[in-house]
Enzyme design. Structure first.
Site, PDB file in Angstrom:
ATOM      1  N   THR A   1      90.942  -0.419  10.621  1.00  0.00           N
ATOM      2  CA  THR A   1      90.667  -1.704  11.297  1.00  0.00           C
ATOM      3  C   THR A   1      89.513  -1.529  12.269  1.00  0.00           C
ATOM      4  O   THR A   1      89.483  -0.571  13.043  1.00  0.00           O
ATOM      5  CB  THR A   1      91.941  -2.185  12.039  1.00  0.00           C
ATOM      6  OG1 THR A   1      92.978  -2.327  11.075  1.00  0.00           O
ATOM      7  CG2 THR A   1      91.707  -3.503  12.750  1.00  0.00           C
TER       8      THR A   1
ATOM      9  N   GLY B   1      78.597   8.688  16.870  1.00  0.00           N
ATOM     10  CA  GLY B   1      77.416   9.217  16.192  1.00  0.00           C
ATOM     11  C   GLY B   1      77.791  10.424  15.351  1.00  0.00           C
ATOM     12  O   GLY B   1      77.278  10.623  14.248  1.00  0.00           O
ATOM     13  N   THR B   2      78.703  11.234  15.871  1.00  0.00           N
ATOM     14  CA  THR B   2      79.151  12.424  15.143  1.00  0.00           C
ATOM     15  C   THR B   2      79.760  12.025  13.799  1.00  0.00           C
ATOM     16  O   THR B   2      79.453  12.631  12.758  1.00  0.00           O
ATOM     17  CB  THR B   2      80.203  13.185  15.987  1.00  0.00           C
ATOM     18  OG1 THR B   2      79.590  13.565  17.226  1.00  0.00           O
ATOM     19  CG2 THR B   2      80.719  14.411  15.268  1.00  0.00           C
TER      20      THR B   2
ATOM     21  N   GLN C   1      69.705   9.666  19.684  1.00  0.00           N
ATOM     22  CA  GLN C   1      68.949   9.620  20.948  1.00  0.00           C
ATOM     23  C   GLN C   1      67.802   8.613  20.916  1.00  0.00           C
ATOM     24  O   GLN C   1      67.311   8.210  21.967  1.00  0.00           O
ATOM     25  CB  GLN C   1      68.386  11.012  21.282  1.00  0.00           C
ATOM     26  CG  GLN C   1      69.438  12.030  21.684  1.00  0.00           C
ATOM     27  CD  GLN C   1      70.115  11.721  23.017  1.00  0.00           C
ATOM     28  OE1 GLN C   1      69.606  10.943  23.829  1.00  0.00           O
ATOM     29  NE2 GLN C   1      71.275  12.315  23.241  1.00  0.00           N
TER      30      GLN C   1
ATOM     31  N   CYS D   1      74.846  24.528  27.755  1.00  0.00           N
ATOM     32  CA  CYS D   1      75.805  24.532  28.851  1.00  0.00           C
ATOM     33  C   CYS D   1      76.598  23.229  28.910  1.00  0.00           C
ATOM     34  O   CYS D   1      76.043  22.149  29.057  1.00  0.00           O
ATOM     35  CB  CYS D   1      74.977  24.706  30.116  1.00  0.00           C
ATOM     36  SG  CYS D   1      75.893  24.583  31.594  1.00  0.00           S
TER      37      CYS D   1
ATOM     38  N   SER E   1      74.687   5.777  17.879  1.00  0.00           N
ATOM     39  CA  SER E   1      75.887   5.770  18.717  1.00  0.00           C
ATOM     40  C   SER E   1      75.685   4.776  19.855  1.00  0.00           C
ATOM     41  O   SER E   1      74.680   4.841  20.567  1.00  0.00           O
ATOM     42  CB  SER E   1      76.094   7.175  19.272  1.00  0.00           C
ATOM     43  OG  SER E   1      77.251   7.227  20.043  1.00  0.00           O
ATOM     44  N   ALA E   2      76.673   3.884  20.046  1.00  0.00           N
ATOM     45  CA  ALA E   2      76.506   2.793  21.019  1.00  0.00           C
ATOM     46  C   ALA E   2      76.338   3.293  22.457  1.00  0.00           C
ATOM     47  O   ALA E   2      75.591   2.703  23.238  1.00  0.00           O
ATOM     48  CB  ALA E   2      77.713   1.850  20.945  1.00  0.00           C
ATOM     49  N   HIS E   3      77.026   4.399  22.798  1.00  0.00           N
ATOM     50  CA  HIS E   3      77.026   4.783  24.218  1.00  0.00           C
ATOM     51  C   HIS E   3      75.716   5.389  24.680  1.00  0.00           C
ATOM     52  O   HIS E   3      75.538   5.661  25.868  1.00  0.00           O
ATOM     53  CB  HIS E   3      78.219   5.686  24.546  1.00  0.00           C
ATOM     54  CG  HIS E   3      78.136   7.108  24.075  1.00  0.00           C
ATOM     55  ND1 HIS E   3      77.839   8.148  24.913  1.00  0.00           N
ATOM     56  CD2 HIS E   3      78.337   7.672  22.858  1.00  0.00           C
ATOM     57  CE1 HIS E   3      77.878   9.288  24.241  1.00  0.00           C
ATOM     58  NE2 HIS E   3      78.178   9.031  22.983  1.00  0.00           N
TER      59      HIS E   3
ATOM     60  N   ASN F   1      67.768  15.846  21.379  1.00  0.00           N
ATOM     61  CA  ASN F   1      68.599  15.542  22.546  1.00  0.00           C
ATOM     62  C   ASN F   1      68.368  16.497  23.711  1.00  0.00           C
ATOM     63  O   ASN F   1      68.748  16.188  24.833  1.00  0.00           O
ATOM     64  CB  ASN F   1      70.080  15.547  22.168  1.00  0.00           C
ATOM     65  CG  ASN F   1      70.482  16.788  21.413  1.00  0.00           C
ATOM     66  OD1 ASN F   1      69.933  17.083  20.350  1.00  0.00           O
ATOM     67  ND2 ASN F   1      71.406  17.541  21.953  1.00  0.00           N
TER      68      ASN F   1
HETATM   69  N1  PLP Z   1      73.394  13.377  17.635  1.00  0.00           N
HETATM   70  C1  PLP Z   1      72.667  13.503  18.757  1.00  0.00           C
HETATM   71  C2  PLP Z   1      71.197  13.775  18.644  1.00  0.00           C
HETATM   72  C3  PLP Z   1      73.258  13.392  20.003  1.00  0.00           C
HETATM   73  O1  PLP Z   1      72.531  13.541  21.118  1.00  0.00           O
HETATM   74  C4  PLP Z   1      74.653  13.127  20.080  1.00  0.00           C
HETATM   75  C5  PLP Z   1      75.337  13.044  21.383  1.00  0.00           C
HETATM   76  O2  PLP Z   1      74.878  13.575  22.373  1.00  0.00           O
HETATM   77  C6  PLP Z   1      75.373  12.973  18.880  1.00  0.00           C
HETATM   78  C7  PLP Z   1      74.716  13.111  17.674  1.00  0.00           C
HETATM   79  C8  PLP Z   1      76.840  12.666  18.884  1.00  0.00           C
HETATM   80  O3  PLP Z   1      77.081  11.319  19.207  1.00  0.00           O
HETATM   81  P1  PLP Z   1      78.533  10.878  19.716  1.00  0.00           P
HETATM   82  O4  PLP Z   1      78.638  11.298  21.119  1.00  0.00           O
HETATM   83  O5  PLP Z   1      78.563   9.394  19.562  1.00  0.00           O
HETATM   84  O6  PLP Z   1      79.511  11.541  18.815  1.00  0.00           O
END
Ligand code: PLP
Length: 403
Positions: free
Chosen positions: A249, A83-84, A191, A339, A211-213, A163
């Protein structure tokens, strides 16, 4: 660090996992479809032979499944490694082609560091950035957006849901205002995707990060939706994968998992959201009686299903001891402050933006439920919490004792 982790024995699985905003457990149905791609089945999706063509088909199937969840078309999906990375690609990818001084971005004061720090990076490179304030519930102020927009505003970036506190933002209104002023609209929906309906066309979203996780898919896989009006400058250069927008890839097993996670979320969302709302409402109602100094932080209703940010009057500044005491009892939650292993116990910039003072901005717990949170998990949390809260010394007791 606990002894078992130091010794390399691997972390003890938490008995009750209530930290689904940090990451979600992989759904076994997702693991099942990924498994062959981690073992006997392999191939580079760019290869022309059969093995490669099979890998390409798997990558494209994942893309279609994800596009369907978002109401997008498959070519509008760009896979990333997180996601980042998707946030970075959206913000830097839009801003980079402009001359310094000719690009202004509006974002909110409660964004995840993936957006906040990328905006700060862009500021150092000559991009102007304005920060939208939020109210006490964490909702951005629409009239402030109107005031902040300029002829050089190229992008408005506001997260779909926060988040820390779970507050859902008025995405359609924000996108409409951005468009009225000729700016594109990006949302960090990391989120929100899979938890609430998000149709990119109905909401007017130009760019969306995920983000998949966070939706019971694998870690290390993300995506950016890029709508027809948006042109992004690639940030990873190389072999031209992802239609030249992100070389490298593809992570075949990962995107197969993301696709399945998206399909499951789409099929199960209405029932699952209702179940999570019921569970979190039960927590709120029970705590009101059992731990009367509890208060809910964030919007009471416009909030992610199963997402609770809780404060405790008198225990301000005690998020870390609370978290660790719950962990000792086998309950995994997180603190609503910044934290973490990287930030110690800094006050949360989200709570500070919502008007909390520096002490209260350290004192909340984030309790987030997911697909595998059972009613019994919630019962266990509710059994343990009153004792844990009761065992901590209220803030200021030192001062009172000294008097
Ligand atoms: N954006 C939000 C709102 C998030 O909560 C998070 C992860 O907690 C991210 C971006 C980053 O995602 P990733 O962990 O896949 O880099």
């Amino acid at each position: 660090m606990p002894e078992d982790i130091k010794r390399g024995a691997g972390p003890r699985p938490p008995t009750v996992y209530l930290d689904n905003s940090a990451t979600t457990p992989l759904d076994p149905r997702v693991a099942d479809v990924m498994c062959p791609w981690l073992g006997p089945v392999f191939g580079n999706p760019s290869s022309l032979h059969l093995v490669g063509r099979e890998a390409r088909a798997a990558v494209e199937r994942g893309r279609s499944q994800l596009a369907e969840l978002l109401g997008a078309s498959p070519p509008e999906i760009v896979y990333t490694a997180s996601g980042t990375e998707a946030d970075n690609l959206a913000l830097v990818g839009i801003a980079e082609p402009y001359e310094p001084g000719d690009c202004h971005i509006v974002t909110s004061s409660v964004e995840h560091p993936a957006v906040l720090e990328t905006c700060r990076y862009l500021q150092r490179r000559g991009v102007s950035v304005s920060w939208l304030p939020v109210d006490g519930d964490g909702t951005v102020d629409l009239s402030s957006l109107r005031e902040l927009l300029r002829p050089t505003t190229r992008l408005v970036s506001v997260m779909a849901a926060n988040n820390v506190v779970g507050t859902i933002q008025p995405i359609a209104d924000l996108a409409a205002i951005a468009h009225e002023h000729g700016a594109l609209f990006h949302t960090d929906a990391v989120q929100a995707v899979g938890k609430i309906p998000l149709d990119v066309h109905a909401l007017g979203i130009d760019l969306l990060s995920l983000s998949a996780h966070k939706l019971h898919g694998p870690q290390g896989v993300g995506a950016l939706y890029v709508g027809g009006a948006a042109r992004i400058e690639p940030q990873v250069h190389g072999g031209g994968q992802e239609r030249g927008r992100r070389s490298g890839t593809e992570n075949v097993a990962g995107v197969v998992g993301l696709g399945m996670a998206a399909e499951l979320a789409r099929a199960e969302m209405p029932e699952e959201a209702a179940r999570l709302v019921e569970l979190s409402d039960r927590v709120i109602m029970t705590l009101a009686g059992a731990v009367p100094n509890t208060y809910l932080i964030g919007h009471r209703f416009r909030r992610l299903p199963g997402h609770l940010c809780l404060g405790f009057h008198g225990l301000e500044n005690q998020a870390l001891p609370l978290l660790l005491a719950l962990d000792d009892q086998g309950v995994a939650v997180s603190s609503g402050s910044a934290c973490s292993a990287h930030h110690g116990n800094e006050p949360s910039h989200v709570l500070a933006a919502m008007g909390f003072d520096a002490v209260r901005a350290r004192g909340s717990l984030r309790v987030t439920m997911g697909r595998f949170t059972s009613s019994a998990d919630v019962d266990r949390f509710l059994d343990v919490l009153p004792g844990v809260v009761g065992s901590l010394r209220p803030v200021g007791s030192d001062v009172l004792l000294r008097k």
